[in-house]
Design a protein around this motif. Sequence first.
Motif, PDB file in Angstrom:
ATOM      1  N   SER A 179      10.980 -27.351  81.405  1.00  0.00           N
ATOM      2  CA  SER A 179      11.313 -28.789  81.476  1.00  0.00           C
ATOM      3  C   SER A 179      12.596 -29.099  82.211  1.00  0.00           C
ATOM      4  CB  SER A 179      11.343 -29.163  79.705  1.00  0.00           C
ATOM      5  OG  SER A 179      12.649 -28.826  79.549  1.00  0.00           O
ATOM      6  N   LEU A 180      13.379 -28.305  82.178  1.00  0.00           N
ATOM      7  CA  LEU A 180      14.704 -28.181  82.918  1.00  0.00           C
ATOM      8  C   LEU A 180      14.530 -28.417  84.364  1.00  0.00           C
ATOM      9  CD1 LEU A 180      17.657 -27.965  81.882  1.00  0.00           C
ATOM     10  CD2 LEU A 180      17.404 -25.571  82.467  1.00  0.00           C
ATOM     11  N   PHE A 181      13.231 -28.039  84.871  1.00  0.00           N
ATOM     12  CA  PHE A 181      13.019 -28.293  86.246  1.00  0.00           C
ATOM     13  C   PHE A 181      12.241 -29.694  86.286  1.00  0.00           C
ATOM     14  CE2 PHE A 181      13.855 -23.964  86.166  1.00  0.00           C
ATOM     15  CZ  PHE A 181      14.488 -23.552  87.503  1.00  0.00           C
ATOM     16  N   LEU A 182      11.959 -30.253  85.418  1.00  0.00           N
ATOM     17  CA  LEU A 182      11.493 -31.575  85.633  1.00  0.00           C
ATOM     18  C   LEU A 182      12.310 -32.807  85.357  1.00  0.00           C
ATOM     19  CD1 LEU A 182       8.184 -30.712  83.401  1.00  0.00           C
ATOM     20  CD2 LEU A 182       8.209 -30.963  85.835  1.00  0.00           C
ATOM     21  N   ILE A 183      13.480 -32.681  85.048  1.00  0.00           N
ATOM     22  CA  ILE A 183      14.544 -33.432  84.497  1.00  0.00           C
ATOM     23  C   ILE A 183      15.120 -33.973  85.945  1.00  0.00           C
ATOM     24  CG2 ILE A 183      16.885 -33.608  83.729  1.00  0.00           C
ATOM     25  CD1 ILE A 183      16.266 -31.744  81.545  1.00  0.00           C
ATOM     26  N   GLY A 184      15.097 -35.263  85.938  1.00  0.00           N
ATOM     27  CA  GLY A 184      15.385 -36.189  87.085  1.00  0.00           C
ATOM     28  C   GLY A 184      16.839 -36.567  87.255  1.00  0.00           C
ATOM     29  N   ASN A 185      17.509 -36.701  86.090  1.00  0.00           N
ATOM     30  CA  ASN A 185      18.866 -37.194  86.323  1.00  0.00           C
ATOM     31  C   ASN A 185      19.845 -36.938  85.113  1.00  0.00           C
ATOM     32  OD1 ASN A 185      18.514 -38.775  83.819  1.00  0.00           O
ATOM     33  ND2 ASN A 185      17.769 -40.464  84.899  1.00  0.00           N
ATOM     34  N   PHE A 186      21.183 -37.166  85.179  1.00  0.00           N
ATOM     35  CA  PHE A 186      22.035 -36.443  84.319  1.00  0.00           C
ATOM     36  C   PHE A 186      21.984 -36.959  82.867  1.00  0.00           C
ATOM     37  CE2 PHE A 186      24.518 -35.854  88.090  1.00  0.00           C
ATOM     38  CZ  PHE A 186      24.941 -34.423  88.072  1.00  0.00           C
ATOM     39  N   TRP A 187      20.986 -37.950  82.683  1.00  0.00           N
ATOM     40  CA  TRP A 187      20.920 -38.335  81.109  1.00  0.00           C
ATOM     41  C   TRP A 187      20.041 -36.984  80.529  1.00  0.00           C
ATOM     42  CZ3 TRP A 187      23.871 -41.166  78.802  1.00  0.00           C
ATOM     43  CH2 TRP A 187      24.674 -42.172  79.339  1.00  0.00           C
ATOM     44  N   VAL A 212      27.160 -20.610  91.395  1.00  0.00           N
ATOM     45  CA  VAL A 212      27.124 -22.149  91.119  1.00  0.00           C
ATOM     46  C   VAL A 212      27.987 -22.808  92.047  1.00  0.00           C
ATOM     47  CG1 VAL A 212      28.057 -23.763  89.634  1.00  0.00           C
ATOM     48  CG2 VAL A 212      26.746 -21.855  88.844  1.00  0.00           C
ATOM     49  N   LEU A 213      29.211 -22.090  92.433  1.00  0.00           N
ATOM     50  CA  LEU A 213      30.120 -22.532  93.450  1.00  0.00           C
ATOM     51  C   LEU A 213      29.488 -22.613  94.971  1.00  0.00           C
ATOM     52  CD1 LEU A 213      33.543 -21.246  92.388  1.00  0.00           C
ATOM     53  CD2 LEU A 213      32.806 -23.728  92.261  1.00  0.00           C
ATOM     54  N   LEU A 214      28.961 -21.684  95.046  1.00  0.00           N
ATOM     55  CA  LEU A 214      28.243 -21.597  96.596  1.00  0.00           C
ATOM     56  C   LEU A 214      27.084 -22.717  96.601  1.00  0.00           C
ATOM     57  CD1 LEU A 214      28.250 -19.657  98.968  1.00  0.00           C
ATOM     58  CD2 LEU A 214      25.902 -18.888  98.049  1.00  0.00           C
ATOM     59  N   THR A 215      26.394 -22.921  95.449  1.00  0.00           N
ATOM     60  CA  THR A 215      25.366 -24.041  95.756  1.00  0.00           C
ATOM     61  C   THR A 215      26.340 -25.353  95.827  1.00  0.00           C
ATOM     62  OG1 THR A 215      24.376 -22.853  94.013  1.00  0.00           O
ATOM     63  CG2 THR A 215      23.555 -25.268  94.355  1.00  0.00           C
ATOM     64  N   VAL A 216      27.287 -25.632  95.138  1.00  0.00           N
ATOM     65  CA  VAL A 216      27.830 -26.908  95.048  1.00  0.00           C
ATOM     66  C   VAL A 216      28.271 -27.047  96.485  1.00  0.00           C
ATOM     67  CG1 VAL A 216      29.915 -28.148  94.423  1.00  0.00           C
ATOM     68  CG2 VAL A 216      28.235 -27.021  92.657  1.00  0.00           C
ATOM     69  N   ILE A 217      29.301 -26.019  97.066  1.00  0.00           N
ATOM     70  CA  ILE A 217      29.869 -26.300  98.310  1.00  0.00           C
ATOM     71  C   ILE A 217      28.817 -26.291  99.161  1.00  0.00           C
ATOM     72  CG2 ILE A 217      31.321 -24.826  99.967  1.00  0.00           C
ATOM     73  CD1 ILE A 217      32.687 -23.678  97.525  1.00  0.00           C
ATOM     74  N   PHE A 238      24.440 -31.813  90.564  1.00  0.00           N
ATOM     75  CA  PHE A 238      23.105 -31.753  89.838  1.00  0.00           C
ATOM     76  C   PHE A 238      22.461 -30.262  89.998  1.00  0.00           C
ATOM     77  CE2 PHE A 238      18.397 -32.787  89.415  1.00  0.00           C
ATOM     78  CZ  PHE A 238      18.442 -33.625  88.467  1.00  0.00           C
ATOM     79  N   MET A 239      22.419 -29.837  90.930  1.00  0.00           N
ATOM     80  CA  MET A 239      21.789 -28.294  90.900  1.00  0.00           C
ATOM     81  C   MET A 239      22.696 -27.307  89.996  1.00  0.00           C
ATOM     82  SD  MET A 239      19.319 -28.221  92.575  1.00  0.00           S
ATOM     83  CE  MET A 239      18.156 -29.127  93.401  1.00  0.00           C
ATOM     84  N   ALA A 240      23.981 -27.590  90.244  1.00  0.00           N
ATOM     85  CA  ALA A 240      24.915 -26.591  89.512  1.00  0.00           C
ATOM     86  C   ALA A 240      24.875 -26.864  88.062  1.00  0.00           C
ATOM     87  CB  ALA A 240      26.690 -26.943  89.854  1.00  0.00           C
ATOM     88  N   SER A 241      24.560 -27.856  87.507  1.00  0.00           N
ATOM     89  CA  SER A 241      24.330 -28.206  86.007  1.00  0.00           C
ATOM     90  C   SER A 241      22.953 -27.517  85.654  1.00  0.00           C
ATOM     91  CB  SER A 241      24.149 -29.799  85.679  1.00  0.00           C
ATOM     92  OG  SER A 241      25.203 -30.259  86.332  1.00  0.00           O
ATOM     93  N   ARG A 242      21.922 -27.744  86.606  1.00  0.00           N
ATOM     94  CA  ARG A 242      20.718 -27.140  86.206  1.00  0.00           C
ATOM     95  C   ARG A 242      20.839 -25.581  85.882  1.00  0.00           C
ATOM     96  NH1 ARG A 242      15.779 -29.004  89.766  1.00  0.00           N
ATOM     97  NH2 ARG A 242      15.690 -30.569  88.196  1.00  0.00           N
ATOM     98  N   ILE A 243      21.636 -24.855  86.945  1.00  0.00           N
ATOM     99  CA  ILE A 243      21.736 -23.450  86.932  1.00  0.00           C
ATOM    100  C   ILE A 243      22.478 -23.035  85.747  1.00  0.00           C
ATOM    101  CG2 ILE A 243      22.373 -21.193  88.247  1.00  0.00           C
ATOM    102  CD1 ILE A 243      22.207 -22.954  90.577  1.00  0.00           C
ATOM    103  N   LEU A 244      23.558 -23.927  85.341  1.00  0.00           N
ATOM    104  CA  LEU A 244      24.537 -23.348  84.322  1.00  0.00           C
ATOM    105  C   LEU A 244      23.481 -23.457  82.946  1.00  0.00           C
ATOM    106  CD1 LEU A 244      27.724 -25.238  85.415  1.00  0.00           C
ATOM    107  CD2 LEU A 244      27.421 -22.594  85.103  1.00  0.00           C
ATOM    108  N   LEU A 245      22.902 -24.753  82.682  1.00  0.00           N
ATOM    109  CA  LEU A 245      22.004 -24.840  81.730  1.00  0.00           C
ATOM    110  C   LEU A 245      21.045 -23.887  81.522  1.00  0.00           C
ATOM    111  CD1 LEU A 245      21.582 -28.823  81.402  1.00  0.00           C
ATOM    112  CD2 LEU A 245      22.709 -27.262  79.751  1.00  0.00           C
ATOM    113  N   LEU A 246      20.280 -23.497  82.653  1.00  0.00           N
ATOM    114  CA  LEU A 246      19.595 -22.338  82.599  1.00  0.00           C
ATOM    115  C   LEU A 246      19.704 -21.280  81.939  1.00  0.00           C
ATOM    116  CD1 LEU A 246      16.375 -21.717  83.974  1.00  0.00           C
ATOM    117  CD2 LEU A 246      17.404 -20.787  85.957  1.00  0.00           C
ATOM    118  N   ILE A 247      20.956 -20.684  82.642  1.00  0.00           N
ATOM    119  CA  ILE A 247      21.408 -19.584  82.153  1.00  0.00           C
ATOM    120  C   ILE A 247      21.926 -19.391  80.672  1.00  0.00           C
ATOM    121  CG2 ILE A 247      23.131 -17.470  82.556  1.00  0.00           C
ATOM    122  CD1 ILE A 247      21.194 -17.833  84.861  1.00  0.00           C
TER     123      ILE A 247
END
Lengths: 271, 263
Positions: free
Chosen positions: B35-43, B77-82, B112-121
């Motif tokens: 489901s984490l990969f289906l989430i489309g926004n920050f809410w 995460v940092l690499l993704t953001v940068i 967005f991607m950073a949040s996804r990775i952090l939540l996943l882990i």
Amino acid sequence: MSLLELENVEFKYHGQTEPALKDINLTVDKGEFVAIIGANGSGKSTLAKLLNVLLRPDKGDILVENINTKNKKQIWEIRKNVGMVFQNPDNQIVATMVEDDVAFGLENIAVPSEEIRERVDHALELVGLTGYETHETHKLSGGQKQRLAIAGIIAMEPSCIVLDEPTAMLDPQGRKEVIETIDFLNKEKDITIILITHFMEEASIADKVYVMNKGKIESQGPPAEVFEEIDYLRSINLDVPAVMEVANGLKSKGMKIPEILTIDGLVDALC
Amino acid sequence: MLTDITIGQYVHGDSVVHVLDPRIKIIITIILITSLFLIGNFWGFAIFLSFNLVVIKISNLPFKKVLKGLKPIVFLVLLTVILHIFMTRGGEVLFQWKFIRIESEGLYTGTFMASRILLLIMFTSLLTLTTSPLQLTDGIEYILKPLKKIGVPASEISMMMTIALRFIPTLMEEAEKIMKAQKARGADFESGNLIQRAKNLIPLLVPLFISAFRRADELALAMESRCYQGGKKRTRLHIMNINRRDITALILAIALAVVVSFF
């Protein structure tokens, strides 16, 4: 009817010219405590493996509760009946938790779950490890690990237990724990024991001792009789315990003392 | 001491989360990660994060420990953001200096991607924090069971994992012993550059491997003499029971997954 019968057993390891075992004849009765002693390379561990069908004899027959070990179909039946405890306590414990390790054998022979619980608890009680059920196995002391291995075997309710130098890697305290456990199981619970060792002191509590040298059984009888031949035992590289040396020395000087096998026995005789 | 390490990162406890059936926990983790990969926004992420925090609270986990688990992925995460900030194009230009240009789309996708990775882990670590390795292997065995039909050796895999777990401390102890013995003979494990150091490990690794093989051989004998016959039918000491609590947790998880997927 004997529990174990070996008739003219001979065994040779692959690629070796000399057989590791020659002409072995041996019988063990139910409830007996038999010790097999011998120096390194005398073939005593090979003999243990033959009893459990980890190896099969080249010549002769081995009967376990009347089943010939050559019978390939009954191999698990035999292994269920002949429990084995090995030398290295670390290399025979399978599970991380004490109760899981005792249950391992029972799970293998598909005992129903409720019965496993009962048998595990009972086996731990017999070896004095009640209260350790959920302890981690690698944190136990050497003596405790070896008693755990014994518990894993008695839980399977075999007709006899073969212990292959169970104390060789233990400190004196652990050695004492294990030998006391074995003695208790034999004397109080009537479990047949075959103890393979190179410590004569340990063999002295057995009902019958077999002395092995170069793949042959060279001497047998009650410990008091067998251990009288101190010079012979020394000649086949066995360590004669100090107590027996002292007793023997005193006797040769003309002192009248009975057959001595333990330190306590010597103290009683002298004081 | 090397032997003091705990295997995995399991924190012992008796909360509701701890006592849930491991199979259910594994399935819940899989569902929610999907489901984490289906989430489309920050809410969606906000809801997911608050759920995470609630789970941490009821399982009595030290929050610091959970954060510590995120440490190894900080770099990723940092690499993704940068990368996203500088590479993704679109939206308004927020900053420009010579050829370096940051656009709003890049900033958004990066966080967005950073949040996804952090939540996943963070969420998967909750599984290993509240489930002992032993329960995990048991759970995995049951889940893999249906695959036995197509030839996946499920019980052998779980036996392998159990034995691996069992021997980690033993081999650690052994490594330490060998290290001391080799140091006493003048081996040097601490100086030199990376290649030199790797080479210096040979006198540690060779004896360790030899002894591991010897152990394996002896263990196999011991297992066989205790009637181990591979994948043949075995019974278990611990039977896993799915009760009402597990079902409730599963339903909650599915509901949550559906809700967040709409965001």
